[in-house]
Design a protein around this motif. Sequence first.
Motif, PDB file in Angstrom:
ATOM      1  N   PHE A 256      54.132  -5.586  65.833  1.00 40.85           N
ATOM      2  CA  PHE A 256      55.000  -4.506  65.208  1.00 40.85           C
ATOM      3  C   PHE A 256      53.702  -3.656  64.532  1.00 40.85           C
ATOM      4  CE2 PHE A 256      58.454  -7.731  64.708  1.00 40.85           C
ATOM      5  CZ  PHE A 256      59.353  -7.220  65.278  1.00 40.85           C
ATOM      6  N   PHE A 257      54.289  -2.484  63.917  1.00 39.56           N
ATOM      7  CA  PHE A 257      53.227  -1.581  63.399  1.00 39.56           C
ATOM      8  C   PHE A 257      52.510  -2.490  62.232  1.00 39.56           C
ATOM      9  CE2 PHE A 257      52.112   1.390  59.834  1.00 39.56           C
ATOM     10  CZ  PHE A 257      51.428   2.199  60.496  1.00 39.56           C
ATOM     11  N   GLY A 258      50.995  -1.954  62.185  1.00 40.93           N
ATOM     12  CA  GLY A 258      50.132  -2.954  61.037  1.00 40.93           C
ATOM     13  C   GLY A 258      49.766  -4.265  61.680  1.00 40.93           C
ATOM     14  N   ALA A 259      50.111  -4.791  62.873  1.00 40.35           N
ATOM     15  CA  ALA A 259      49.777  -6.020  63.282  1.00 40.35           C
ATOM     16  C   ALA A 259      48.212  -5.779  63.714  1.00 40.35           C
ATOM     17  CB  ALA A 259      50.517  -6.460  64.470  1.00 40.35           C
ATOM     18  N   CYS A 260      47.552  -7.082  63.657  1.00 39.52           N
ATOM     19  CA  CYS A 260      46.236  -7.246  64.052  1.00 39.52           C
ATOM     20  C   CYS A 260      46.213  -8.216  65.267  1.00 39.52           C
ATOM     21  CB  CYS A 260      45.370  -7.954  63.207  1.00 39.52           C
ATOM     22  SG  CYS A 260      43.540  -7.991  63.557  1.00 39.52           S
ATOM     23  N   VAL A 261      46.000  -7.653  66.429  1.00 41.21           N
ATOM     24  CA  VAL A 261      46.345  -8.394  67.593  1.00 41.21           C
ATOM     25  C   VAL A 261      45.150  -8.743  68.599  1.00 41.21           C
ATOM     26  CG1 VAL A 261      47.576  -8.245  69.714  1.00 41.21           C
ATOM     27  CG2 VAL A 261      48.498  -7.013  67.993  1.00 41.21           C
ATOM     28  N   ARG A 262      44.850 -10.066  68.979  1.00 46.71           N
ATOM     29  CA  ARG A 262      43.919 -10.416  69.587  1.00 46.71           C
ATOM     30  C   ARG A 262      44.405 -10.762  70.977  1.00 46.71           C
ATOM     31  NH1 ARG A 262      41.641 -15.701  70.445  1.00 46.71           N
ATOM     32  NH2 ARG A 262      42.934 -16.481  68.566  1.00 46.71           N
ATOM     33  N   TYR A 263      43.717 -10.152  72.020  1.00 40.39           N
ATOM     34  CA  TYR A 263      44.205 -10.226  73.428  1.00 40.39           C
ATOM     35  C   TYR A 263      43.124 -10.396  74.498  1.00 40.39           C
ATOM     36  CZ  TYR A 263      42.734  -5.312  73.888  1.00 40.39           C
ATOM     37  OH  TYR A 263      42.032  -4.087  74.004  1.00 40.39           O
ATOM     38  N   ALA A 264      43.443 -10.988  75.583  1.00 37.58           N
ATOM     39  CA  ALA A 264      42.411 -10.999  76.509  1.00 37.58           C
ATOM     40  C   ALA A 264      42.768 -10.350  77.698  1.00 37.58           C
ATOM     41  CB  ALA A 264      42.397 -12.682  76.859  1.00 37.58           C
ATOM     42  N   GLN A 265      41.679  -9.721  78.242  1.00 37.85           N
ATOM     43  CA  GLN A 265      41.849  -8.998  79.565  1.00 37.85           C
ATOM     44  C   GLN A 265      41.697  -9.980  80.625  1.00 37.85           C
ATOM     45  OE1 GLN A 265      38.645  -6.354  78.520  1.00 37.85           O
ATOM     46  NE2 GLN A 265      40.181  -4.560  78.061  1.00 37.85           N
ATOM     47  N   ALA A 266      42.152  -9.038  81.827  1.00 39.30           N
ATOM     48  CA  ALA A 266      42.125 -10.033  83.075  1.00 39.30           C
ATOM     49  C   ALA A 266      40.706 -10.644  83.549  1.00 39.30           C
ATOM     50  CB  ALA A 266      42.592  -9.114  84.159  1.00 39.30           C
ATOM     51  N   ASP A 267      39.772 -10.117  82.895  1.00 41.55           N
ATOM     52  CA  ASP A 267      38.390 -10.621  83.392  1.00 41.55           C
ATOM     53  C   ASP A 267      37.959 -11.584  82.230  1.00 41.55           C
ATOM     54  OD1 ASP A 267      38.002  -9.060  80.777  1.00 41.55           O
ATOM     55  OD2 ASP A 267      36.398  -7.831  81.891  1.00 41.55           O
ATOM     56  N   GLY A 268      38.793 -11.942  81.196  1.00 40.63           N
ATOM     57  CA  GLY A 268      38.664 -12.947  80.514  1.00 40.63           C
ATOM     58  C   GLY A 268      38.006 -12.538  79.074  1.00 40.63           C
ATOM     59  N   GLN A 269      37.583 -11.232  79.061  1.00 40.01           N
ATOM     60  CA  GLN A 269      37.111 -10.624  77.797  1.00 40.01           C
ATOM     61  C   GLN A 269      38.340 -10.504  76.788  1.00 40.01           C
ATOM     62  OE1 GLN A 269      35.285  -6.863  78.168  1.00 40.01           O
ATOM     63  NE2 GLN A 269      34.372  -6.782  76.378  1.00 40.01           N
ATOM     64  N   GLU A 270      37.724 -11.169  75.553  1.00 40.24           N
ATOM     65  CA  GLU A 270      38.841 -10.911  74.241  1.00 40.24           C
ATOM     66  C   GLU A 270      38.510  -9.846  73.538  1.00 40.24           C
ATOM     67  OE1 GLU A 270      39.452 -14.487  72.094  1.00 40.24           O
ATOM     68  OE2 GLU A 270      39.606 -15.694  73.915  1.00 40.24           O
ATOM     69  N   ARG A 271      39.678  -9.332  72.868  1.00 33.74           N
ATOM     70  CA  ARG A 271      39.300  -8.121  72.004  1.00 33.74           C
ATOM     71  C   ARG A 271      40.401  -8.266  70.867  1.00 33.74           C
ATOM     72  NH1 ARG A 271      37.668  -2.644  75.514  1.00 33.74           N
ATOM     73  NH2 ARG A 271      35.850  -3.548  76.336  1.00 33.74           N
ATOM     74  N   GLU A 272      39.975  -7.621  69.914  1.00 33.93           N
ATOM     75  CA  GLU A 272      40.863  -7.486  68.609  1.00 33.93           C
ATOM     76  C   GLU A 272      41.230  -6.301  68.193  1.00 33.93           C
ATOM     77  OE1 GLU A 272      41.158 -10.869  65.825  1.00 33.93           O
ATOM     78  OE2 GLU A 272      40.384  -9.281  64.301  1.00 33.93           O
ATOM     79  N   ILE A 273      42.384  -5.662  67.889  1.00 32.28           N
ATOM     80  CA  ILE A 273      42.887  -4.421  67.335  1.00 32.28           C
ATOM     81  C   ILE A 273      43.751  -4.418  66.373  1.00 32.28           C
ATOM     82  CG2 ILE A 273      42.311  -3.127  69.594  1.00 32.28           C
ATOM     83  CD1 ILE A 273      45.401  -2.946  70.091  1.00 32.28           C
ATOM     84  N   THR A 274      43.623  -3.712  65.439  1.00 35.15           N
ATOM     85  CA  THR A 274      44.837  -3.415  64.334  1.00 35.15           C
ATOM     86  C   THR A 274      45.291  -2.183  64.723  1.00 35.15           C
ATOM     87  OG1 THR A 274      43.446  -4.451  62.867  1.00 35.15           O
ATOM     88  CG2 THR A 274      45.312  -3.275  61.993  1.00 35.15           C
ATOM     89  N   ILE A 275      46.923  -2.075  64.619  1.00 43.42           N
ATOM     90  CA  ILE A 275      47.730  -1.081  65.073  1.00 43.42           C
ATOM     91  C   ILE A 275      48.089  -0.134  63.467  1.00 43.42           C
ATOM     92  CG2 ILE A 275      49.897  -0.278  66.119  1.00 43.42           C
ATOM     93  CD1 ILE A 275      49.681  -2.791  67.679  1.00 43.42           C
ATOM     94  N   LEU A 276      47.543   0.960  63.611  1.00 45.87           N
ATOM     95  CA  LEU A 276      47.972   1.579  62.242  1.00 45.87           C
ATOM     96  C   LEU A 276      48.460   3.010  62.483  1.00 45.87           C
ATOM     97  CD1 LEU A 276      44.806   0.981  60.313  1.00 45.87           C
ATOM     98  CD2 LEU A 276      46.854  -0.250  60.011  1.00 45.87           C
ATOM     99  N   GLY A 277      48.642   3.829  61.446  1.00 43.25           N
ATOM    100  CA  GLY A 277      49.122   5.255  61.816  1.00 43.25           C
ATOM    101  C   GLY A 277      48.216   6.154  62.334  1.00 43.25           C
ATOM    102  N   ILE A 278      48.495   7.347  62.746  1.00 47.44           N
ATOM    103  CA  ILE A 278      47.809   8.478  63.456  1.00 47.44           C
ATOM    104  C   ILE A 278      46.764   8.928  62.517  1.00 47.44           C
ATOM    105  CG2 ILE A 278      47.675  10.703  64.401  1.00 47.44           C
ATOM    106  CD1 ILE A 278      50.599   9.986  65.218  1.00 47.44           C
TER     107      ILE A 278
END
Length: 188
Positions: free
Chosen positions: A114-136
């Motif tokens: 949801f809004f405000g989450a910190c999400v760690r995800y993996a791309q198809a090439d195996g590379q992992e990233r982390e983002i936080t979803i915030l306001g504009i």
Amino acid sequence: MSKAFTRETDASADEDEDVPSAPPIPAGSRNYITPAGYARLRGELLQLMNEERPKVVEIVHWAASNGDRSENGDYLYGKKRLREIDRRIRFLTKRLELAEVTDPSVHQGKDQVFFGACVRYAQADGQEREITILGIDEADSSRGQVSWIAPIARALLKSREGDVVRLQTPAGVQEIEVLAVTYPAPLA
């Protein structure tokens, strides 16, 4: 042409336009913002109105009292700075009026994005990233933060840990796997 016959204006047509420092809010959408982001914008607005603008007005008043304004740098640059401050005040006022403060900590312990989450995800090439979803108005890409209207955020919203979501990119469709979802702890 002599300067005596030119009209001095407070702003040229291109300077007076409201040039936002953030992308526009999509039509029909709300301006979601975290409590911390709202406090920062409100603090900036109050600082501009209560401290910076009065100082610049005082400088412009003093410079105007010195006589010839056409070659008075303090007066010319002061007026320009006043326009910039007033433009920013208008922008912040509009954004704060439309703001819908949303506390992401209410989702603490949930595995759905949801809004405000910190999400760690993996791309198809195996590379992992982390983002936080915030306001504009508060997202800073250099700190791994993205706006909730960004394509990556829209793709991740409502997904859960373990889900594989499809992200449309200029290079084509990518599949990304949600590895972890966290939220900030509630303020005491």
